[in-house]
Structure formats: C-alpha cells, structure tokens
Design a protein around this motif. Structure first.
Motif: not given
Length: 536
Positions: A256-259, A285-290, A368-375
C-alpha cells in the motif's frame, strides 16, 4: 542569525532527503552494514536480540551469514565472505544457537532451526566445495525430507504443538538447493509439499496462512505480512510458477501507499486490521516495518525491480541511515537486527531459480512527487520568516510623523480634507482621503498594502506605496520620498521613529504629543526638512 542558520539546516536536510528518494538503491552500503553488524555481534547483539523475541539469536547470525554468501556469489574472490559466513554458521551450531528449540521435535530442534541452518550450509557450499560441510548438508537435508514425507501436513512443528507455514517453506527451499548443488534426491518430497500447500491456502486471501493446525495443516489464522514477505522470498526457488501467482496476490493485498506517500507493507490484508506482536512490531496505519524491509528482498527475487527500488529509496529516507567511511546503520543502530534484515534484503537474488521476468508494475516513479513537494514546502516555510524579516528591515525606520500623505492619495499635491479628517481623529493615517489606494500608514492594508512599507501590487519590498496611488512613489529602502504632485516631504529617512525616542508613545505607535503638533499646522514646520530630490 539563528533564523538563517535554521533555514540553511532545513534546506540541506531536505536536499539530502530528496536525493535519497530519487537516487538508485545503495547496494554498496551493504558492506558498511555488514561491518557494523560484525562489530555488534562481537559486542553481544545476538544475545540482546534473543531477549527481544525467541529467534533473535538465530536470525542475527543467520541473516549476517546469508548476506555474506550473497555478496560472495558476486565476488571474484569470495574468500572473505566465505570466512564470515562459516563463522556465522559455527555460532548457530552451538548450544546457544540451539537453546530456544526442542531436541524432541522431528526433525531435532524443529523445522525453524533446521530450515534456516540448512539453507545457510547450502549457500556456503555453493561458494566453494567442502567435503565436511557437504556431509553435514546431506545429513540435515535427509532428516528434513524424512520428516516431511512422514507428516500428514505440509507444515512441520517449529515449537512443540506449534507450526508456521513460513518455516516449512524455508526448509523445502533448502531441499531444492540441495538438488541443484548435488545429485537430485528430493523432487518427490517437494512436489508432495506443493500439493499439500495448494490444498490448504487461506480462503480469505488465497495465500499460505500465518499459522496452521499442527496435525492437519488447516489454516488457523489469516495470511500476514511478516510471514508472507519471507515466504515470497523463498517460494521462487521452490516453484517459480506458483511463486508468481502467490506474489501477485500478496502484492495486491498487502502493498500500500499510506497517506499517498511511499510504498509500505501491511501486516494484515487491505480491509482488515489486527494487533501487532513481537514479529511485526508496532503497526502505524496498519504497516509493519519489518515486513516492509523483507518485502524489498521478495520483490527483488520476483523480478519486481520497480517495487524493490521504491522500497529501497523510501527506506533510505524514513530509515534515517547514518554512514561513516567504514560502516552504515539505520535508525542510529538502535536495533541491529533491523539492519540484519535490511542487509539480507538488499543482497537478495534467486539461489536456485533463474532470474524472473518482471511482473506488471504496481508503482511508478511519480510516487516520489508528493514527497518532493512536501520537502519543498518545508524549505519554503523555513525561509519565509527570514524573508518577512528582511522585507521589514528594507522598509527603513518609521517616520517621526506618520503625518499627511493626502498629497500622495489620488495625485493631490497638498494636504486635503481627508488628511485633516484623519489627523483630527488622532490616528495619523492616510484614511478618508486616500480612498483605499495603498497608503503607507500604521500597518493599514487598504487595497492590498501589505504591512509596514511592504510593497503591494508587485513592488519588490522597497517601500513603494500600494496599488492605485497616482503619481506617488516612496523609496523606503534609502529613506527618500518624493511627492509627484510637488507636495512637501514627510520625514527624514534616517530619523528614529516614535518607538525609538524619549517621546511618549500613544496608540498605534504615534507619539502622544504629535497630534497636537499636527493640529497646530504641519505646514509651519516645512523649513525643518531638507529638500528631497523629486523622482522623475
């Protein structure tokens, strides 16, 4: 100075983060990770991991050894990798390595212990022939095959009374590795296992379940991300066709892609939630990092390079890696076993099967675009206070008298009725006569005037009067003003405002006695001001 330093630091961090998002996966960093892990293992990291969950000791050494084997398979001379992998295997074959497992199980110490150690033995043997190691590999493979052949379930016990399909998957993969390296013996065992697995899939997901009934192998719980990510890593080397079908099911229900940000792996299928445990860790958000870290390797062996690269790039951002010329660690090295899983995943490649044909992409580089815009927004917000402060400074000091600017309003050259009305109210602004055309007063923002001297309607922060002033132009940066209509100047550019003088200050920052002085007639003081040069 502090504002500027903060803005510069934020900008550098954002640029570093953006670079990690868009650059290719850092495979070279695995060597630094393994150097860090070796130092941590020497310092007791495996024993500390054992205190976190039951298989911590085994995973620390097994994953370290397997990552070294994978690096050795790509090396012209694998001697150093071979030495490290042998050292890791020797630690697993000690009482400390076998301690958490029961010798009374079939095979001895259970399928979890036998499966992982046998896979590592086969990997070491694939780097260089070794008669003694080959004998151990053949013996442990025979014990595993006998246990599977005698079981009515495809899933053997890892602990007394407990079975997890993922553990048997690793063990069966080690039998396939045996048949690749040595004369084939276990094709029938593998095929019977595959038949049993297909008959016992989780009905909710069509995948192998997380836990099963030990006697029958019937699903006891729904498929979960922590076990599926490992199953998908090994299933390719057992049966590539079945593995492709299972991988696509896993990807559609767990990736998935949370948020709407970067890719991640859920612990439970989409639409279902549940509690975390020692394997999954917390589930934001239901995500397992491992599971997310291990899926990087599963995607790589499945040929899903787009997802593997995206998970690696995202990990370089959110994992907060720290590197030195010799080592690399994630999350400041707070959890070395996490580094072990990441290193193992980054070195993933099939050991038995050929390289897989890439499946249809599930993610594009545009994630990656939303992340770059957020940065970029973070950088803008960091610099905005500094820009506003600089604009305020460029407007120069406040005038001694905020006095009449009616001459500037609507092109008038003398003090008009509107200015008199404003002064009679004791405010000293340009109201009434200015008619909302951007007069420069005490912070009034009529017709778009933006604060004290901030240029409106596109002027570049040099104190120009706002939109609509006819023939009026004041230069705040140098302290000079000129009235296009030939009117008198308001103040001297370098003199202190009322807040800087000894004069009492009234409301709105106007000197308390100044209203009386204005009432006496500002024209009488004209000779106190030097001549200004009129702007063309």
């Amino acid at each position: 100075m502090l504002r500027k330093t903060t803005a510069v630091v934020v900008t550098l961090v954002a640029l570093l983060a953006a670079g990690r998002l868009v650059t290719p996966a850092d495979r070279a960093g695995v060597r630094g990770q393994l150097a860090f892990l070796r130092s941590e293992l020497d310092a007791g990291a495996a024993e500390q991991a054992q205190g976190l969950f039951p298989e911590g000791y085994l995973f620390m050494y097994a994953l370290y050894g397997l990552a070294q084997v994978s690096r050795g398979r790509d090396a012209a001379d694998p001697s150093s990798q071979l030495r490290e992998a042998r050292w890791a295997l020797s630690r697993l074959e000690t009482p400390a390595g076998r301690g958490p497992f029961s010798a009374d199980l079939t095979p001895a110490y259970g399928v979890f212990y036998q499966g992982w150690t046998n896979w590592l033995r086969g990997g070491i043997l694939s780097l260089r022939p070794d008669p003694a190691l080959q004998r151990d590999f053949e013996a442990s493979s025979a014990a595993l095959a006998a246990a599977f052949d005698a079981s009515s379930s495809p899933y053997l016990a890892a602990y007394p009374g407990q079975a997890w399909p993922v553990d048997s998957t690793v063990a069966i993969a080690s039998l396939r590795l045996h048949d690749k390296l040595l004369p084939p013996r276990y094709a029938g065992t593998v095929q019977r296992w595959l038949t049993g697995v297909r008959q016992r899939l989780d009905p909710a997901t069509g995948l192998q379940p997380h836990t099963v009934d030990l006697e029958t192998g019937a699903p006891a719980s729904v498929a979960r991300g922590t076990s599926q990510s490992i199953i998908q890593r090994f299933l390719v080397d057992i049966d590539p066709g079945f593995a492709r079908e299972q991988y696509l099911r896993f990807r559609s229900q767990f990736v998935v892609r949370p948020l709407r940000l970067g890719p991640a792996v859920r612990e439970y299928p989409v639409g279902m939630d549940g509690p975390g445990d020692v394997d999954s860790g917390p589930l934001p958000l239901g995500v397992s990092l491992s599971a997310t870290a291990v899926t990087l390797g599963a995607a790589a062996v499945a040929g899903d390079r787009g997802l593997a690269r995206s998970l690696a790039s995202y990990g370089e951002l959110v994992g907060v890696p720290f590197s030195t010329p010799w080592t690399k660690r994630y999350a400041a090295g707070a959890l070395p076993i996490g580094d072990a899983f990441v290193a193992w995943s980054k070195t993933a490649r099939p050991w038995v099967a050929a390289a897989q044909v890439p499946p249809p992409p599930v993610i594009t580089p545009w994630w990656r675009l939303p992340f770059v815009a957020l940065l970029a927004l973070v950088v803008l917000l960091a610099w905005l206070p500094l820009a506003r402060w600089a604009a305020a400074r460029s407007a120069g000091p406040w005038p001694e008298s905020v006095g009449p600017a009616a001459a500037r309003s609507a092109g008038a050259g003398s003090v008009g009725a509107g200015s008199a009305a404003a002064r009679s109210a004791g405010v000293g602004s340009d109201s009434a006569g200015s008619a909302g055309v951007g007069s420069v007063g005490v912070g009034l923002a009529a017709a778009g005037s933006a604060g004290v001297g901030l240029a409106a309607a596109g002027s570049a922060g040099v104190g120009l009067a706002a939109e609509g002033s006819v023939g009026a132009c004041s230069v705040g940066a140098g302290g000079d003003e000129a009235d296009a209509g030939g009117g008198q100047a308001d103040h001297e550019g370098g003199r202190a405002g009322p807040e800087e003088s000894d004069e009492p200050v009234g409301p709105l920052g106007v000197a308390a006695d100044h209203g009386d002085e204005e009432a006496a007639g500002h024209e009488d003081r004209g000779d106190q001001h030097p001549e200004r040069q009129h702007l063309p």
